[in-house]
Design a protein around this motif. Structure first.
Motif, short mmCIF file in Angstrom:
data_model
loop_
_atom_site.label_atom_id
_atom_site.label_comp_id
_atom_site.label_asym_id
_atom_site.label_seq_id
_atom_site.Cartn_x
_atom_site.Cartn_y
_atom_site.Cartn_z
N ALA A 25 0.85 -1.20 0.00
CA ALA A 25 0.00 0.00 0.00
C ALA A 25 0.88 1.25 0.00
O ALA A 25 0.63 2.22 -0.74
CB ALA A 25 -0.92 -0.02 1.22
N ARG A 26 1.93 1.22 0.80
CA ARG A 26 2.85 2.36 0.86
C ARG A 26 3.52 2.59 -0.50
O ARG A 26 3.66 3.72 -0.96
CB ARG A 26 3.92 2.06 1.94
N PHE A 27 3.90 1.46 -1.14
CA PHE A 27 4.56 1.56 -2.45
C PHE A 27 3.61 2.18 -3.49
O PHE A 27 4.00 3.09 -4.23
CB PHE A 27 5.00 0.16 -2.89
N VAL A 28 2.39 1.68 -3.53
CA VAL A 28 1.43 2.17 -4.53
C VAL A 28 1.17 3.66 -4.31
O VAL A 28 1.18 4.46 -5.25
CB VAL A 28 0.11 1.35 -4.45
N SER A 34 4.80 6.04 -11.67
CA SER A 34 5.19 4.69 -12.12
C SER A 34 3.96 3.84 -12.36
O SER A 34 3.88 3.08 -13.33
CB SER A 34 6.08 4.00 -11.07
N ARG A 35 2.99 3.99 -11.47
CA ARG A 35 1.76 3.20 -11.61
C ARG A 35 1.04 3.55 -12.92
O ARG A 35 0.59 2.67 -13.65
CB ARG A 35 0.86 3.46 -10.40
N GLY A 48 2.82 -5.98 -19.57
CA GLY A 48 3.15 -4.66 -19.06
C GLY A 48 4.61 -4.38 -18.80
O GLY A 48 4.96 -3.40 -18.15
N VAL A 49 5.51 -5.26 -19.32
CA VAL A 49 6.95 -5.04 -19.10
C VAL A 49 7.73 -5.26 -20.39
O VAL A 49 7.34 -6.09 -21.22
CB VAL A 49 7.52 -5.98 -17.99
N PRO A 50 8.84 -4.55 -20.58
CA PRO A 50 9.62 -4.74 -21.80
C PRO A 50 10.44 -6.02 -21.81
O PRO A 50 10.93 -6.46 -22.86
CB PRO A 50 10.54 -3.51 -21.84
N MET A 51 10.63 -6.62 -20.62
CA MET A 51 11.41 -7.86 -20.51
C MET A 51 10.73 -8.66 -19.42
O MET A 51 10.53 -8.14 -18.31
CB MET A 51 12.85 -7.49 -20.14
N HIS A 52 10.38 -9.93 -19.70
CA HIS A 52 9.42 -10.61 -18.83
C HIS A 52 9.87 -10.72 -17.38
O HIS A 52 9.05 -10.72 -16.48
CB HIS A 52 9.04 -11.99 -19.40
N TRP A 53 11.21 -10.75 -17.12
CA TRP A 53 11.58 -10.93 -15.72
C TRP A 53 11.45 -9.64 -14.90
O TRP A 53 11.62 -9.66 -13.70
CB TRP A 53 12.92 -11.62 -15.53
N PHE A 61 4.13 -3.39 -9.52
CA PHE A 61 4.58 -2.87 -10.82
C PHE A 61 6.00 -2.36 -10.62
O PHE A 61 6.40 -2.01 -9.51
CB PHE A 61 3.65 -1.76 -11.33
N PRO A 62 6.78 -2.32 -11.71
CA PRO A 62 8.16 -1.85 -11.54
C PRO A 62 8.24 -0.35 -11.36
O PRO A 62 7.35 0.38 -11.81
CB PRO A 62 8.86 -2.29 -12.83
#
Ligand SMILES: Cc1ncc(COP(=O)(O)O)c(C=O)c1O
Length: 458
Positions: A25-28, A34-35, A48-53, A61-62
């Protein structure tokens, strides 16, 4: 959120999910931009990512990066982080190191790729020879490719098809290395192995690291072209070789007509010539990638004089470009200029003692936190890298290290750190020191780690 695997009192296990939810929750809340970008990314990028890992980053989310310099980066929400992940060693030089940046700028105006050599190639070959002791170098763009080409050439030279790796190794996305040893001693596809071309048991023998007895038995079958290993395992926590292991490995490979390739991609953390130079190893082949061009894609593999002499004349000129060892952009002018600057002016003899001392400081801080909390964990240093693991005992091999992993706990600790301005790799509890890292950076981690373990052991 899965529970952790139970090395704690039941109330801690139960509360891990709650603690994680609080951190999420704090991160979001603190990463609105970024979100927003992560949501937009879902429209054009697979998952939703350019490279799956990149899905493996904790937090849902990154973090999207604005810019990075030295040991720090700033995200699109304006938050600054100390980067101990450093592109999982790709940026061990620190981000955008001055000499590499200058060389890239300069070379960019003079041609990026030609399929012709520049003098930089000679300088880099000579420097790698000085550092690693093998004297016949070729270039690739990734450590994965360097390893793939080493395997192909070893097969070609020995006329044998099997390779041998150690359990829970990682050498990049190399098909033959995605094999693990079951409890029953049978070689199987590693969990998560996507679409293996054949059952890896057909191509690969797997032995536990530090198990000289089984290594001897498997090599004595006389069909192994190559042993490919890191000199100390770094991709399943850090597992050091036991005294005598490397001596035995070298002796047994020689006695059985098997080539020995040492992958220094991560273990360059030990010094300018990696673990090979520090410990006087005598590999037939050295492979290396990731940081050697300061983040510009580049890798290299080098042969001993003996292997080079045996290979000479065994690659047909007419077929030299289509034999399975290639890469149109390999050895491009930009990579080589970046390698020259990085080796010559960034990852230098002088840089390592300071980086290694910082890893010692990081290790001592984590060790004190573990001791104070009473959690049954330990921390291990290898040159300028260090890593903690969720077991009191230092693992002897990959299976023991793997058994100590705890994905849920790891994700929680990484998210806790991220929320307090610290980035660790999503694949390990690993921290890497660059020439730009400072004592203050390390002390911030110590403070945050101590706060996390105090809360976990409460
Ligand atoms: C020891 C080792 N070798 C090779 C590789 C492959 O590197 P790349 O993914 O850049 O090809 C890795 C990647 O983590 C590695 O740890």
């Amino acid at each position: 959120m899965e529970g952790s695997r139970g090395r704690y009192s039941s109330h801690v296990v139960a509360s891990l999910a709650e603690l994680h939810a609080r951190e999420e929750a704090r991160f979001v809340e603190s990463h609105p931009r970024s979100r927003e970008l992560a949501e937009r990314a879902r429209l054009s990028l697979f998952e939703g990512v350019p490279m799956h890992w990149m899905r493996k980053w904790p937090g849902g989310f990154p973090v999207f990066v604005q810019e990075a310099k030295g040991a720090h980066f700033v995200d699109v929400d304006g938050i600054e982080y100390v980067d101990f992940c450093l592109g999982d060693t790709g940026a061990m030089t620190g981000h955008a190191p001055g000499p590499t940046l200058n060389a890239v700028t300069d070379q960019s105006a003079k041609g990026l790729t030609l399929m012709l050599p520049s003098e930089d190639a000679l300088w880099v070959g000579e420097e790698l020879t000085r550092r690693f002791g093998v004297s016949s170098w070729q270039f690739a763009l990734t450590a994965t490719d360097a390893n793939r080409f080493a395997i192909r050439l070893a097969r070609h030279l020995t006329g044998r098809s099997t390779i041998l790796v150690f359990n829970w190794c990682y050498h990049g996305t190399v098909d033959e290395t995605f094999a693990t040893l079951g409890d029953d001693g049978v070689v199987r596809a590693r969990s998560g192995n996507l679409g293996p071309p054949v059952d890896p048991a057909v191509t690969t023998r797997v032995v536990e690291f530090n198990d000289v007895h089984v290594l001897e038995r498997e090599l004595a079958r006389g069909d192994v072209a190559l042993v490919l290993t890191e000199p100390a395992l770094t991709n399943i926590g850090i597992v050091h070789p036991e005294p005598g292991f490397h001596g035995a490995l070298r002796e047994l490979t020689r006695a059985n007509g098997t080539l020995l390739a040492i992958d220094e991609t991560h273990t360059i953390c030990c010094g300018p010539g990696g673990y090979t130079q520090v410990h006087g190893l005598e590999p037939d082949i050295v492979t290396i990638g990731k940081p050697i061009a300061g983040g510009v894609p580049a890798a290299a593999y080098g042969f001993s004089d003996d292997v080079a002499a045996r290979l000479a004349g065994r690659i047909e000129l007419e077929d030299v470009d289509v034999g399975g060892v290639g890469g149109t952009l390999a050895a491009n002018a930009l990579s080589l200029a970046a390698m020259r600057a990085t080796l010559g002016e960034v990852l230098t003899e002088e840089a390592f003692p300071r980086m290694i001392a910082l890893a010692g400081r990081w290790t001592a801080g984590v060790e004190a936190g573990i001791a104070e909390s009473g959690l049954p964990w330990h921390v291990t240093q290898l040159g300028c890298r260090a890593e903690y693991l969720f077991t009191a005992h230092r693992p002897r091999n990959g299976a023991e290290a793997h058994a100590a992993a705890d994905f849920a706990l790891e994700r929680y600790l990484h998210l806790f750190a991220l929320n307090r301005g610290i980035l660790l790799t999503p694949f390990h509890n690993m921290a890497l020191m660059s020439p730009a890292t400072t004592e203050d950076d390390v002390d911030l981690h110590t403070e945050v780690f101590n706060e996390a373990v105090r809360e976990l052991s409460r």
